[in-house]
Design a protein around this motif. Structure first.
Motif, PDB file in Angstrom:
ATOM      1  N   GLU A 103      18.634  33.885  27.637  1.00 12.73           N
ATOM      2  CA  GLU A 103      18.746  33.505  26.234  1.00 12.73           C
ATOM      3  C   GLU A 103      19.063  32.015  26.134  1.00 12.73           C
ATOM      4  OE1 GLU A 103      20.665  36.146  23.229  1.00 12.73           O
ATOM      5  OE2 GLU A 103      22.117  34.475  23.075  1.00 12.73           O
ATOM      6  N   ILE A 104      18.384  31.345  25.221  1.00 10.27           N
ATOM      7  CA  ILE A 104      18.538  29.909  25.025  1.00 10.27           C
ATOM      8  C   ILE A 104      18.868  29.673  23.560  1.00 10.27           C
ATOM      9  CG2 ILE A 104      17.405  27.653  25.199  1.00 10.27           C
ATOM     10  CD1 ILE A 104      15.445  29.113  27.201  1.00 10.27           C
ATOM     11  N   THR A 106      16.792  31.079  36.428  1.00  9.84           N
ATOM     12  CA  THR A 106      17.980  30.342  35.994  1.00  9.84           C
ATOM     13  C   THR A 106      18.076  28.999  36.682  1.00  9.84           C
ATOM     14  OG1 THR A 106      19.150  32.401  35.564  1.00  9.84           O
ATOM     15  CG2 THR A 106      20.477  30.422  35.884  1.00  9.84           C
ATOM     16  N   ALA A 107      17.867  28.972  37.986  1.00  7.00           N
ATOM     17  CA  ALA A 107      17.958  27.692  38.699  1.00  7.00           C
ATOM     18  C   ALA A 107      16.897  26.739  38.238  1.00  7.00           C
ATOM     19  CB  ALA A 107      17.834  27.934  40.201  1.00  7.00           C
ATOM     20  N   GLY A 132      27.086  22.528  34.288  1.00  7.56           N
ATOM     21  CA  GLY A 132      28.518  22.725  34.478  1.00  7.56           C
ATOM     22  C   GLY A 132      29.329  21.536  34.006  1.00  7.56           C
ATOM     23  N   GLY A 133      28.829  20.841  32.972  1.00  7.19           N
ATOM     24  CA  GLY A 133      29.515  19.676  32.425  1.00  7.19           C
ATOM     25  C   GLY A 133      29.195  18.373  33.119  1.00  7.19           C
ATOM     26  N   LYS A 165      24.820  27.697  32.647  1.00  5.66           N
ATOM     27  CA  LYS A 165      25.795  26.624  32.453  1.00  5.66           C
ATOM     28  C   LYS A 165      25.099  25.284  32.233  1.00  5.66           C
ATOM     29  CE  LYS A 165      29.378  28.960  35.154  1.00  5.66           C
ATOM     30  NZ  LYS A 165      30.342  28.860  36.286  1.00  5.66           N
ATOM     31  N   VAL A 166      23.987  25.333  31.500  1.00  7.17           N
ATOM     32  CA  VAL A 166      23.207  24.137  31.226  1.00  7.17           C
ATOM     33  C   VAL A 166      23.348  23.746  29.766  1.00  7.17           C
ATOM     34  CG1 VAL A 166      20.850  23.196  31.085  1.00  7.17           C
ATOM     35  CG2 VAL A 166      21.532  24.565  33.048  1.00  7.17           C
ATOM     36  N   SER A 167      23.565  22.457  29.529  1.00  2.00           N
ATOM     37  CA  SER A 167      23.569  21.896  28.178  1.00  2.00           C
ATOM     38  C   SER A 167      22.641  20.680  28.177  1.00  2.00           C
ATOM     39  CB  SER A 167      24.970  21.462  27.747  1.00  2.00           C
ATOM     40  OG  SER A 167      25.846  22.559  27.697  1.00  2.00           O
ATOM     41  N   VAL A 168      21.848  20.578  27.127  1.00  2.00           N
ATOM     42  CA  VAL A 168      20.963  19.421  26.957  1.00  2.00           C
ATOM     43  C   VAL A 168      21.316  18.810  25.609  1.00  2.00           C
ATOM     44  CG1 VAL A 168      18.593  18.610  26.817  1.00  2.00           C
ATOM     45  CG2 VAL A 168      19.167  20.535  28.323  1.00  2.00           C
TER      46      VAL A 168
END
Length: 237
Positions: free
Chosen positions: A211-212, A5-6, A49-50, A231-234
């Protein structure tokens, strides 16, 4: 095989760079099947995290008789030094990889060079201060998904390799350069999906531990990637 995850958030692995060989470039000139790619170029904002922690610029374009997917990401984590990772993936027209070059520049400069042939990946790692290390990995198919922990445009490549005429769950062998272990992923269309008031085509990617969700436009271009557990968004800019 695990996606840590990291690592998906920002870990910039300890291996990275070497030049693509001339021989591998020439192999790209021999397409072995239908063309699954379309030209694409863009910039991605990486958020944790935004909060924006990095940007990636990428391009997918014809190269000889094959295709080249390349990108560079710069990560500025809340703590720690800025790091830069570049990757260059040479592909046959049907999506099978020919070679992969990966470089990492942080406190040390490291590199990896991978050649693919008949479902076998021949890997050379070059880590600063150490002798080069070589390893071979065997897969059950030449159509191998290369998914670097740090370069998200490679999911745009995966979205092209997925057979949209068949839909359903499709399984691919996968090489994560940081793992050095053969693995597999499943990919499945989820139909319409929405984010920030916009509607996309959803594509779900599952590994053994995460899951992605890929959000694509009508031409199956990657517009957004979500890793809820990390908590990742691309997001394409």
């Amino acid at each position: 095989m695990k996606f840590r995850t990291a690592a998906i958030a920002w870990t910039l692995g300890i291996v990275g760079c070497a030049a693509l060989s001339i021989a591998a470039q020439k192999k790209a000139a021999a397409p072995s099947g239908p063309v699954v790619f379309a030209q694409d170029k863009g910039k991605l904002a990486i958020k944790l995290g935004g909060q924006t922690v990095g940007h990636e610029e990428f391009e997918i374009a014809p190269s000889g008789g094959g295709w080249l997917a390349k990108g560079t990401v710069e990560i500025k984590p809340p703590e720690g030094p800025t790091s830069k990772v570049s990757g260059s993936l040479a592909l046959q027209a049907d999506g099978a990889p020919i070679s992969y070059e990966w470089s990492s520049q942080a406190e040390k400069t490291n590199g990896a060079h991978i050649l693919f042939a008949n479902g076998v990946a021949s890997i050379t790692l070059e880590m600063q201060g150490a002798r080069p290390f070589q390893q071979e990995l065997s897969f059950n198919s030449p159509l191998i998904a290369v998914l670097d922990n740090n370069l998200y445009h490679q999911y745009a490549v995966l979205a092209r390799i997925y057979d949209w005429s068949k839909l359903g769950v499709q399984t691919f062998p996968v090489l994560i350069p940081q793992e050095l272990t053969p693995g597999s992923i499943t990919v499945q269309s989820t139909g319409p999906a929405s984010a920030d008031g916009k509607t996309y085509e959803g594509l779900k990617v599952n590994t053994s531990d995460i899951e992605i969700l890929l959000l694509l436009d009508g031409h199956h271009r990657l517009m957004r990637l979500e890793v809820p557990d990390a908590k990742v968004s691309v997001i394409r800019e």
